[in-house]
Design an enzyme around this catalytic site. Structure first.
Site, mmCIF file in Angstrom:
data_model
loop_
_atom_site.group_PDB
_atom_site.id
_atom_site.type_symbol
_atom_site.label_atom_id
_atom_site.label_comp_id
_atom_site.label_asym_id
_atom_site.label_seq_id
_atom_site.Cartn_x
_atom_site.Cartn_y
_atom_site.Cartn_z
ATOM 1 N N LYS A 57 58.151 8.169 52.877
ATOM 2 C CA LYS A 57 57.294 9.316 52.573
ATOM 3 C C LYS A 57 57.282 10.212 53.801
ATOM 4 O O LYS A 57 57.277 9.715 54.939
ATOM 5 C CB LYS A 57 55.859 8.859 52.245
ATOM 6 N N CYS B 218 57.519 22.860 53.532
ATOM 7 C CA CYS B 218 56.182 22.644 54.042
ATOM 8 C C CYS B 218 55.561 23.934 54.504
ATOM 9 O O CYS B 218 56.248 24.922 54.753
ATOM 10 C CB CYS B 218 56.209 21.620 55.157
HETATM 11 O O1 YRO Z 1 52.593 17.070 47.418
HETATM 12 C C1 YRO Z 1 53.416 16.495 48.144
HETATM 13 O O2 YRO Z 1 53.098 15.603 48.963
HETATM 14 C C2 YRO Z 1 54.815 16.877 47.964
HETATM 15 N N1 YRO Z 1 55.300 16.872 46.691
HETATM 16 C C3 YRO Z 1 56.598 17.246 46.398
HETATM 17 O O3 YRO Z 1 57.010 17.258 45.232
HETATM 18 N N2 YRO Z 1 57.399 17.613 47.412
HETATM 19 C C4 YRO Z 1 56.983 17.628 48.718
HETATM 20 O O4 YRO Z 1 57.783 17.970 49.590
HETATM 21 C C5 YRO Z 1 55.623 17.251 49.028
HETATM 22 C C6 YRO Z 1 55.142 17.304 50.443
HETATM 23 C C7 YRO Z 1 55.060 18.708 51.011
HETATM 24 C C8 YRO Z 1 53.996 19.635 50.441
HETATM 25 C C9 YRO Z 1 54.396 20.087 49.066
HETATM 26 C C10 YRO Z 1 52.614 19.002 50.385
HETATM 27 C C11 YRO Z 1 53.922 20.865 51.333
#
Ligand code: YRO
Length: 310
Positions: A45, A131
């Protein structure tokens, strides 16, 4: 026997299939389950400098065709994942791995990468460019000036193998502009694609996830054509030293075959892994091997990138 082995830079993998960041990779327990499955590797993660609880639940929902999520980057902090992959590296006899990370600001990203540079970890790092940067600006990967500035700074001090996780692009000019930037740097890989951003799923009259009034990243069946296009667009444009990881809409051997045909050296599974669990790697590996055997291919290099045009 047909082989699905592959390599990224100097790193070899017995199987080209693995998890996608965010799925089955939050805890050591989950990562150990991927490690002992038929997968060729795991990615952690995305870790931030400090641990994060993430968004209120429900924040992930399965649908008939895939998934929507707005997890909000819950993670145990980059040290947790860095310690684990370093431990496995030093123990020896394990698979090679990917450490996913990002800062909540460009400054934090540099702090984290300098920590990894100074550590004993010599494996692959995947920098998540989907991000936040500054409020009022798009995610980093949709802001090419910021992307270029961050990569330029990163490669002034970072010497270990590094790749980037990308959101989908939807315009040919964006493929051209993004590839021109990536080709300036000694990237080990690019990984296309992250979830398609800010979709909305409705059940009866109500959204299905709580954060952002229901808006979230889309995964699953609908994102495969977009993922394949991104994989192939970068395969056509990037220096051959930059390998491609294909992610998006993979739930069968046929899907993995198509990603490899588009140029992917490794194929990641997100939504379908969330639904099916780590046993999915054995199923999809067998399905991929069967397709390869029928076609007379011994290794993925026999067809990787060799998409036919009309
Ligand atoms: O919500 C998440 O932790 C998330 N979900 C995704 O589908 N892709 C990602 O890269 C992430 C982490 C990064 C962010 C969307 C929270 C900025």
């Amino acid at each position: 026997m047909v082989s699905t082995k592959t390599s990224i830079g100097a790193f070899d993998f017995d199987n080209c299939l693995m998890n996608a960041a965010g799925v089955y990779c939050m805890t050591r327990k989950e990562l150990e389950a991927i490690e002992s499955s038929a997968a060729g590797s795991f990615v952690t993660k995305t870790g931030t400098l400090e641990a994060r609880a993430g968004n209120p639940e429900p924040r992930y929902s399965n649908t008939d065709w895939g998934s929507i999520n707005s997890m909000g980057l819950p993670n145990k902090g980059v040290d947790y994942y860095l310690d684990f992959v370093t431990e496995l590296q030093e123990e020896g006899g394990h698979k090679n791995h990917f450490l996913s990370l990002v800062g909540m600001s460009p400054e934090e990203t540099h702090t984290i990468l300098k920590k990894v540079e100074a550590s004993n970890y010599n494996g692959l790092v995947e920098l998540n460019l989907s991000c936040p940067n500054v409020p009022g600006k798009p995610q980093i990967a949709y802001d090419f000036e910021t992307t270029d500035a961050i990569l330029s700074e990163v490669f002034s001090y970072y010497t270990k193998p590094l790749g980037i996780k990308l959101p989908p692009y939807f315009d040919i000019v964006h493929f051209d502009q993004a590839a021109a930037i990536f080709n300036k740097y000694p990237l080990a890989f690019v990984n296309s694609v992250n979830s398609i951003g800010n979709g909305l799923v409705i059940d009866d009259e109500t959204v299905v996830i709580k954060p952002k009034n229901g808006f979230g990243g889309i995964g699953g069946d609908f994102i495969k054509p977009t993922a394949l296009a991104n994989v192939h667009a970068f395969y056509q444009r990037l220096n051959p030293s930059i390998k491609i990881i294909g992610t998006g809409g993979v739930k069968s051997g046929r899907d993995a075959f198509e990603h490899i045909l588009c140029g992917a050296s490794m194929v990641q599974i997100g939504t379908a892994l969330h639904k099916e669990g780590p046993a999915i790697f054995e199923r999809i590996t067998k399905e991929l091997q069967n397709i390869m055997a029928e076609k007379g291919y011994d290794s993925i290099e026999d067809f990787r990138g060799k998409l036919h045009y009309l």
